[in-house]
Write a protein that holds these residues in place. Structure first.
Motif, short mmCIF file in Angstrom:
data_model
loop_
_atom_site.label_atom_id
_atom_site.label_comp_id
_atom_site.label_asym_id
_atom_site.label_seq_id
_atom_site.Cartn_x
_atom_site.Cartn_y
_atom_site.Cartn_z
N ALA A 1 -11.07 0.39 -4.53
CA ALA A 1 -12.42 -0.17 -4.34
C ALA A 1 -12.36 -1.49 -3.57
O ALA A 1 -13.27 -1.81 -2.80
CB ALA A 1 -13.10 -0.37 -5.70
N GLU A 2 -11.26 -2.24 -3.76
CA GLU A 2 -11.12 -3.53 -3.07
C GLU A 2 -11.12 -3.35 -1.55
O GLU A 2 -11.60 -4.22 -0.81
CB GLU A 2 -9.83 -4.25 -3.49
CG GLU A 2 -9.88 -4.91 -4.86
CD GLU A 2 -9.81 -3.91 -6.01
OE1 GLU A 2 -9.40 -2.75 -5.76
OE2 GLU A 2 -10.17 -4.28 -7.14
N LYS A 3 -10.57 -2.22 -1.08
CA LYS A 3 -10.54 -1.95 0.37
C LYS A 3 -11.95 -1.75 0.90
O LYS A 3 -12.25 -2.11 2.05
CB LYS A 3 -9.71 -0.68 0.64
CG LYS A 3 -8.24 -0.81 0.29
CD LYS A 3 -7.52 -1.62 1.34
CE LYS A 3 -6.07 -1.85 0.94
NZ LYS A 3 -5.43 -2.84 1.82
N ILE A 4 -12.80 -1.16 0.07
CA ILE A 4 -14.18 -0.93 0.50
C ILE A 4 -14.96 -2.24 0.46
O ILE A 4 -15.77 -2.53 1.34
CB ILE A 4 -14.84 0.15 -0.40
CG1 ILE A 4 -14.01 1.44 -0.29
CG2 ILE A 4 -16.28 0.39 -0.01
CD1 ILE A 4 -14.48 2.55 -1.20
N LEU A 5 -14.66 -3.04 -0.55
CA LEU A 5 -15.29 -4.36 -0.65
C LEU A 5 -14.97 -5.19 0.60
O LEU A 5 -15.83 -5.91 1.12
CB LEU A 5 -14.79 -5.09 -1.90
CG LEU A 5 -15.49 -6.39 -2.25
CD1 LEU A 5 -16.97 -6.18 -2.51
CD2 LEU A 5 -14.84 -7.06 -3.46
N GLU A 6 -13.77 -5.04 1.08
CA GLU A 6 -13.34 -5.74 2.30
C GLU A 6 -14.21 -5.34 3.50
O GLU A 6 -14.60 -6.20 4.30
CB GLU A 6 -11.90 -5.32 2.62
CG GLU A 6 -10.89 -6.45 2.64
CD GLU A 6 -9.51 -5.89 2.92
OE1 GLU A 6 -8.76 -5.74 1.93
OE2 GLU A 6 -9.21 -5.56 4.10
N LEU A 7 -14.51 -4.04 3.60
CA LEU A 7 -15.38 -3.56 4.69
C LEU A 7 -16.74 -4.25 4.63
O LEU A 7 -17.31 -4.62 5.65
CB LEU A 7 -15.59 -2.04 4.60
CG LEU A 7 -14.38 -1.12 4.82
CD1 LEU A 7 -14.84 0.33 4.74
CD2 LEU A 7 -13.72 -1.41 6.17
#
Lengths: 179, 179
Positions: B123-129
């Motif tokens: 989920a952190e990768k998506i938050l980064e986006l």
């Protein structure tokens, strides 16, 4: 055995996406070769983005068709209430005729449930539309606060629930996204 | 003052209509003149009805564009799990590049939340986006069980809730309507 079983669907709830998902479904159904009619019960006059795009789609296929008709008068105000009642009656008659016409695989009665909520139509009249439909016709009704007699008559009911909205944090409605 | 404020939107919940409403939004945004990109994180291979119709729309306008790309491998099975992880990584990189490209007004990351649910992406990768996006870009994420860190980062969250489904009464899924 014919596997087509006309579904009665309802999009209700206080969230976004009731009509938007209806337009998405129209897109899917049309892309899959079905004939799709959208009757808008409240909206009228203004050409929204989705309407503009669907009107472009109307011209694409020679094999099947998609059509959108605005039957409403727009925002419901007390001053012109009788005119809205009359428009809803006409829309109801159009819906009845199209449902019986056998020209369509999917008919979307967009915002028809608002017509009940705002006192323009009796829910029983809408129940009648459900009952008279040919068994293979898919029917989708949208609008907030769907009454129990319609929920009971439906096969597929989805509630769009507002979890979080930008108005709550003071962001203005965004063109092309929210209207 | 520029009134465009890029909204971060999420469609989640166990009901129908998360992706369908995303496609409806794409239709509205495109019809309103926005440039729209849809990246599908799970779906791949099969051309659905809505994809077919959107592909027709891709050719209509000279002024703005709509584009759909399937980055997934379809149904996630344990046997090919690593291939799905790899595909999700590639899709994530494509999403990052397109988000930074400034070519789009609305980017839909369809079913990206399933990638989290099924363990393909953090989920952190998506938050980064969400964090790296230009402030005017609208972003819509779809998928069941959106994690709290994404809900917290979103402006507009809608939960599509299943109230009643025809599978419950033994009616087969209908082509053009449910798939």
């Amino acid at each position: 055995m014919d596997e087509t079983h006309g579904l009665v669907m309802i999009h209700t709830g206080d969230g976004k996406g009731k009509s938007t998902a209806a337009f998405g479904l129209a897109l899917r159904a049309y892309g899959a070769g079905l004939n799709v009619l959208i009757l808008q019960f409240i909206k009228g006059g203004k050409i929204s983005g989705e309407l503009h795009a669907l009107k472009a789609l109307e011209k694409i296929s020679a094999e099947n068709k998609i059509e959108v008709r605005q039957c409403g008068l727009g925002f419901i105000d007390k001053k012109n209430f009788q005119a809205h009642v009359d428009a809803a009656q006409v829309a109801l008659e159009i819906a009845r005729a199209e449902i019986l016409s056998e020209r369509w695989d999917l008919i979307i009665l967009d915002e028809i449930i608002y017509s009940v909520k705002f006192g323009l139509l009796d829910a029983e009249k809408i129940l009648e539309l459900i009952k008279i439909r040919p068994p293979q016709l898919h029917l989708l009704l949208t609008g907030r606060d769907a009454p129990k007699i319609l929920i009971d008559a439906a096969d597929l009911v989805t509630e769009m629930k507002l979890v979080k909205h930008p108005f709550q944090v003071g962001i203005r409605a965004q063109r092309g996204i929210e209207f």
